[in-house]
Design a protein around this motif. Structure first.
Motif, PDB file in Angstrom:
ATOM      1  N   TYR A  33     -12.478  39.121 -14.850  1.00 14.02           N
ATOM      2  CA  TYR A  33     -13.761  38.847 -14.206  1.00 14.02           C
ATOM      3  C   TYR A  33     -14.756  38.701 -15.351  1.00 14.02           C
ATOM      4  N   ILE A  85     -14.463  41.131 -18.265  1.00 13.08           N
ATOM      5  CA  ILE A  85     -13.687  42.311 -17.843  1.00 13.08           C
ATOM      6  C   ILE A  85     -12.243  41.916 -17.565  1.00 13.08           C
ATOM      7  N   ALA A  94      -9.066  42.816 -15.704  1.00 15.45           N
ATOM      8  CA  ALA A  94      -8.615  43.678 -14.616  1.00 15.45           C
ATOM      9  C   ALA A  94      -7.102  43.837 -14.605  1.00 15.45           C
ATOM     10  N   ALA A 129      -4.280  54.285  -9.421  1.00 17.11           N
ATOM     11  CA  ALA A 129      -5.565  54.870  -9.041  1.00 17.11           C
ATOM     12  C   ALA A 129      -6.595  53.774  -8.730  1.00 17.11           C
ATOM     13  N   ASN A 130      -7.778  54.199  -8.288  1.00 17.38           N
ATOM     14  CA  ASN A 130      -8.905  53.284  -8.061  1.00 17.38           C
ATOM     15  C   ASN A 130      -9.158  52.457  -9.297  1.00 17.38           C
ATOM     16  N   GLY A 131      -9.319  51.154  -9.108  1.00 24.63           N
ATOM     17  CA  GLY A 131      -9.701  50.295 -10.219  1.00 24.63           C
ATOM     18  C   GLY A 131      -8.571  49.944 -11.167  1.00 24.63           C
ATOM     19  N   ALA A 132      -7.333  50.307 -10.815  1.00 28.67           N
ATOM     20  CA  ALA A 132      -6.198  50.042 -11.710  1.00 28.67           C
ATOM     21  C   ALA A 132      -5.923  48.546 -11.843  1.00 28.67           C
ATOM     22  N   GLY A 133      -6.312  47.771 -10.809  1.00 35.91           N
ATOM     23  CA  GLY A 133      -6.070  46.321 -10.851  1.00 35.91           C
ATOM     24  C   GLY A 133      -5.100  45.834  -9.785  1.00 35.91           C
ATOM     25  N   LYS A 134      -4.826  46.677  -8.795  1.00 42.51           N
ATOM     26  CA  LYS A 134      -3.836  46.338  -7.764  1.00 42.51           C
ATOM     27  C   LYS A 134      -4.300  45.152  -6.914  1.00 42.51           C
ATOM     28  N   THR A 135      -5.536  45.264  -6.394  1.00 41.42           N
ATOM     29  CA  THR A 135      -6.041  44.183  -5.544  1.00 41.42           C
ATOM     30  C   THR A 135      -6.184  42.887  -6.340  1.00 41.42           C
ATOM     31  N   SER A 136      -6.620  43.000  -7.574  1.00 39.75           N
ATOM     32  CA  SER A 136      -6.748  41.797  -8.410  1.00 39.75           C
ATOM     33  C   SER A 136      -5.387  41.118  -8.572  1.00 39.75           C
ATOM     34  N   GLU A 151      -7.175  44.193   1.815  1.00 37.87           N
ATOM     35  CA  GLU A 151      -7.920  45.443   1.860  1.00 37.87           C
ATOM     36  C   GLU A 151      -9.091  45.215   2.828  1.00 37.87           C
ATOM     37  N   GLU A 188      -3.317  48.335   0.681  1.00 41.20           N
ATOM     38  CA  GLU A 188      -3.872  49.617   1.145  1.00 41.20           C
ATOM     39  C   GLU A 188      -3.981  49.735   2.666  1.00 41.20           C
ATOM     40  N   GLN A 236      -2.740  53.505  -2.356  1.00 41.56           N
ATOM     41  CA  GLN A 236      -3.186  54.667  -3.133  1.00 41.56           C
ATOM     42  C   GLN A 236      -2.444  55.911  -2.704  1.00 41.56           C
TER      43      GLN A 236
HETATM   44  N1  LIG Z   1     -15.414  40.796  -8.315  1.00 46.40           N
HETATM   45  C1  LIG Z   1     -15.345  41.586  -9.386  1.00 46.40           C
HETATM   46  N2  LIG Z   1     -16.189  41.446 -10.434  1.00 46.40           N
HETATM   47  C2  LIG Z   1     -16.096  42.212 -11.520  1.00 46.40           C
HETATM   48  N3  LIG Z   1     -15.186  43.189 -11.681  1.00 46.40           N
HETATM   49  C3  LIG Z   1     -14.330  43.403 -10.683  1.00 46.40           C
HETATM   50  C4  LIG Z   1     -14.355  42.621  -9.482  1.00 46.40           C
HETATM   51  N4  LIG Z   1     -13.374  43.064  -8.663  1.00 46.40           N
HETATM   52  C5  LIG Z   1     -12.764  44.065  -9.329  1.00 46.40           C
HETATM   53  N5  LIG Z   1     -13.344  44.279 -10.530  1.00 46.40           N
HETATM   54  C6  LIG Z   1     -12.906  45.273 -11.525  1.00 46.40           C
HETATM   55  O1  LIG Z   1     -11.569  45.028 -11.860  1.00 46.40           O
HETATM   56  C7  LIG Z   1     -10.848  46.243 -11.974  1.00 46.40           C
HETATM   57  C8  LIG Z   1      -9.671  46.261 -11.029  1.00 46.40           C
HETATM   58  O2  LIG Z   1     -10.138  46.244  -9.682  1.00 46.40           O
HETATM   59  P1  LIG Z   1      -9.165  46.148  -8.444  1.00 46.40           P
HETATM   60  O3  LIG Z   1     -10.012  45.994  -7.249  1.00 46.40           O
HETATM   61  O4  LIG Z   1      -8.144  45.120  -8.713  1.00 46.40           O
HETATM   62  O5  LIG Z   1      -8.483  47.589  -8.477  1.00 46.40           O
HETATM   63  P2  LIG Z   1      -7.606  48.346  -7.394  1.00 46.40           P
HETATM   64  O6  LIG Z   1      -6.442  48.898  -8.105  1.00 46.40           O
HETATM   65  O7  LIG Z   1      -7.341  47.445  -6.248  1.00 46.40           O
HETATM   66  O8  LIG Z   1      -8.557  49.540  -6.966  1.00 46.40           O
HETATM   67  P3  LIG Z   1      -8.725  50.263  -5.536  1.00 46.40           P
HETATM   68  O9  LIG Z   1      -7.618  51.243  -5.430  1.00 46.40           O
HETATM   69  O10 LIG Z   1     -10.055  50.943  -5.660  1.00 46.40           O
HETATM   70  O11 LIG Z   1      -8.702  49.214  -4.475  1.00 46.40           O
HETATM   71  C9  LIG Z   1     -11.856  47.344 -11.731  1.00 46.40           C
HETATM   72  O12 LIG Z   1     -12.320  47.804 -12.951  1.00 46.40           O
HETATM   73  C10 LIG Z   1     -12.965  46.661 -10.955  1.00 46.40           C
HETATM   74  O13 LIG Z   1     -14.194  47.272 -11.208  1.00 46.40           O
END
Ligand SMILES: Nc1ncnc2c1ncn2[C@@H]1O[C@H](COP(=O)(O)OP(=O)(O)OP(=O)(O)O)[C@@H](O)[C@H]1O
Ligand SMILES: [Mg+2]
Length: 238
Positions: A15, A18, A20, A39-46, A87, A164, A196
């Protein structure tokens, strides 16, 4: 070993500046049930968004059934048999429950089979049967999750991707959703599950990947990950 149905190789997602997801590799064989935990923010959804085409990867390749996916749009990936429940679910709030289920089958023309499948889904989710004509926006969070899962199944995907499914739900609802996910697995569906709730995710799958700060840090048989001291301490609260 036969080629996996899904092969992700060295996938990166950014992003802006950043990062991810960092050079992630993951595969799912036909009929296999695989989880990606972290964990939260690990990058799973990305990772999932890059897989389904909602985000463009900055590097890496994705192959599905031997064909490259990374140059296809989200709609074409769905046509190839990749269905994701995002999600936050994303049901159509003003449409009825039944209409929502039908939208999942919009690529299909086999009307009788569609009707049969709606019946099967309603057997799995009796909650939905009682609310067929109601607008989906009036359903509880758990019921919307059920509907989103039912809708994804209506497309008869070759790979079902869940992001999730337990998020924000009361424990009793989580239990119900996971009972259905287990049944869907037993019916032969291939599954990639992001969660999670690592314990539940590892219980319904055969294999898992652990993700931390954009990278895969650990992978293996789900039952072994359940016993792994590192996983237990970081993700199972032990
Ligand atoms: N649209 C965006 N713009 C900037 N940074 C983003 C965006 N979406 C996600 N991020 C960042 O990318 C990283 C991975 O986010 P992601 O949503 O993929 O994590 P996740 O594992 O799905 O977390 P969660 O368990 O909270 O859903 C995080 O640091 C998040 O802050
Ligand atoms: Mg997420």
């Amino acid at each position: 070993m036969p080629e996996a149905l899904l092969q992700i190789l060295d996938l990166s997602v950014h992003y802006g500046a950043i990062e991810a997801v960092n050079a992630l590799s993951l595969n799912v064989a036909e009929g296999e049930h695989v989880t990606l935990i972290g964990a939260n923010g690990a990058g799973k959804t990305s990772t999932l968004k890059a897989l389904t085409g909602l985000l463009t990867a900055s590097a890496g390749t994705i192959h599905f059934d031997g064909q490259p996916l990374h140059s296809l749009g989200a709609h074409q990936r769905l046509q190839r048999g990749l269905a994701m429940v995002p999600e936050g679910r994303g049901v159509f709030a003003r449409m009825s429950v039944l209409e929502n289920l039908h939208t999942g089958a919009y690529l299909r023309r086999d009307t009788t089979a569609i009707a049969d499948q709606i019946e099967r889904i309603l057997d799995w989710f009796p909650h939905l049967r009682r609310r067929l004509e109601q607008p989906a926006g009036l359903l509880s969070g758990g019921e919307q999750q059920m509907l989103a899962l039912g809708r994804a199944l209506m497309s008869r995907p070759r790979l079902l991707v869940l992001d999730e499914p337990s998020m924000g739900l009361a424990p009793v609802m989580v239990e119900k959703i996971f009972a259905v996910i287990s049944e869907v697995c037993r019916s032969g569906m291939t599954l990639l599950l992001v969660e999670q709730n690592a314990r539940l995710a590892l219980q319904v799958t055969e294999r898992g990947y652990v993700m931390d700060s954009g990278r895969i840090t650990l992978q293996g048989a789900s039952r072994e990950l359940l016993e792994d001291p590192q996983v237990r301490a970081a993700y199972l609260g032990e």
